[in-house]
Design an enzyme around this catalytic site. Structure first.
Site, PDB file in Angstrom:
ATOM      1  N   LYS A 133       2.697  24.812  -2.220  1.00  0.00           N
ATOM      2  CA  LYS A 133       1.413  24.188  -1.866  1.00  0.00           C
ATOM      3  C   LYS A 133       1.517  22.675  -2.036  1.00  0.00           C
ATOM      4  O   LYS A 133       0.944  22.075  -2.947  1.00  0.00           O
ATOM      5  CB  LYS A 133       0.293  24.778  -2.720  1.00  0.00           C
ATOM      6  N   GLU A 151       5.433  40.277  -5.178  1.00  0.00           N
ATOM      7  CA  GLU A 151       4.096  40.044  -5.717  1.00  0.00           C
ATOM      8  C   GLU A 151       3.408  41.379  -5.976  1.00  0.00           C
ATOM      9  O   GLU A 151       3.388  42.254  -5.110  1.00  0.00           O
ATOM     10  CB  GLU A 151       3.291  39.230  -4.710  1.00  0.00           C
ATOM     11  N   ASP A 180       0.092  38.804  -9.925  1.00  0.00           N
ATOM     12  CA  ASP A 180      -0.819  37.904  -9.231  1.00  0.00           C
ATOM     13  C   ASP A 180      -2.275  38.211  -9.565  1.00  0.00           C
ATOM     14  O   ASP A 180      -2.766  39.322  -9.339  1.00  0.00           O
ATOM     15  CB  ASP A 180      -0.600  38.025  -7.716  1.00  0.00           C
ATOM     16  N   LYS A 215       5.241  38.959  -0.445  1.00  0.00           N
ATOM     17  CA  LYS A 215       3.845  38.851  -0.841  1.00  0.00           C
ATOM     18  C   LYS A 215       2.998  39.923  -0.145  1.00  0.00           C
ATOM     19  O   LYS A 215       3.543  40.757   0.587  1.00  0.00           O
ATOM     20  CB  LYS A 215       3.338  37.438  -0.539  1.00  0.00           C
ATOM     21  N   ARG A 225       0.813  -1.213   0.000  1.00  0.00           N
ATOM     22  CA  ARG A 225       0.000   0.000   0.000  1.00  0.00           C
ATOM     23  C   ARG A 225       0.845   1.260   0.000  1.00  0.00           C
ATOM     24  O   ARG A 225       0.551   2.213  -0.728  1.00  0.00           O
ATOM     25  CB  ARG A 225      -0.957  -0.014   1.209  1.00  0.00           C
TER      26      ARG A 225
END
Length: 287
Positions: A135, A197, A218, A167, A100
């Site tokens: 992410k 950004e 962005d 950011k 698995r």
């Protein structure tokens, strides 16, 4: 191509095996005689790009070093439904213990590679680099970013430590782009880039004036992005331009045609379908 640090990976695999195995596989222990031997055939149940063969092999090696693992494809190979990917032979107990985890990792990594290649294909003929983001699944970043490379993409920063990316929340906290860039520039080595950004043309202008090396556009509309690219190229042709936010397979080519250098897509590693791969005991490999 496989460049994940092997000792660290073995340690992770041992922990993941323990999560699954706990105090032991009661089903296998109670139904299959000790010493039983088998051959497990790992095969694709749908078309896709394979990634994670060395990882699957390592899983079985961690479980039982006496298992014999033979692969018939390499990472990056295109497979079709029914393709035999690999065989693992030896103790049935050991094969079922590792099955698995080996399949989970192989399926997930192959799914990422398959999705990445679809995005790369959508950029065919354009001088634009497709990159991933942070992410990723906690604990799986190195494997998932490796799978992106297998699929033909490239990696953005690996973590918070290897480049400066200013950011929206950094901009708010620092009191503006100019102040944020100036503070970062005082501390970083001269070889490290600063990316900023920008959501508006005003922020693009401020990032240029502050000396950003990379400007991320962005969530801009395509028309606004084209305008921003024109402004940046005229002011500083060496500044790299990244597009990010809301990029899909249907929209990526149009965004690339705006003239950017890089397109980042978080969905490569957080929204993908695992490739359907299975292991059957004592199946015969077709010639």
């Amino acid at each position: 191509m496989f460049s994940v640090e092997r000792l660290a990976l073995r340690t992770q695999l041992q922990a993941w095996l323990h999560e699954d195995l706990g105090t032991g596989d009661v089903t296998t222990a109670f139904t299959i005689p000790e010493g039983h031997q088998s051959k497990g055939i790992i095969h694709a149940k749908e078309d896709g790009i394979i990634a994670g063969i060395p990882v699957a092999e390592m899983v079985f090696d961690v479980v039982d070093a006496s298992l014999v693992f033979n692969s018939f494809v390499q990472d990056g190979d295109v497979v079709t439904k029914g393709t035999v990917i690999a065989e693992v032979e030896g103790s049935t107990h050991s094969i079922l213990t590792g099955e698995r985890l080996a399949l989970n990792l192989l399926q997930r990594m192959s799914g990422i590679a398959t999705k990445t290649q679809a995005y790369v294909n959508a950029l065919d003929g354009l001088d634009v680099k497709l990159v991933d983001t942070r992410k990723t699944t906690p604990g799986h970043r190195a494997l998932e970013k490796y799978a992106v490379r297998v699929g033909g993409g490239a990696n953005h920063r690996f973590g918070l430590y290897d480049s400066v990316m200013i950011k929206d929340n950094h901009i708010k906290g620092a009191g503006g782009i100019t102040e944020a860039v100036a503070r970062a520039r005082k501390h970083i080595p001269y070889t490290m880039n600063i990316e900023v950004e920008a959501e508006t043309l005003e922020q693009v202008q401020e990032a240029l004036s502050a000396g950003a090396n990379i400007i991320m556009l962005d969530n801009m509309s395509n028309d606004k992005m084209k305008e921003a690219v024109t402004v940046i190229r005229a002011a500083s042709p060496h500044v790299r331009i990244e597009a990010s936010g809301g990029v899909t397979l249907d929209t990526i080519r149009e965004k690339a045609l705006a003239g950017v250098d890089i397109i980042s897509v978080g969905a490569l590693t957080y929204s993908f379908a695992a490739l359907d791969i299975s292991l059957d005991l004592n199946a015969k490999k077709e010639g």
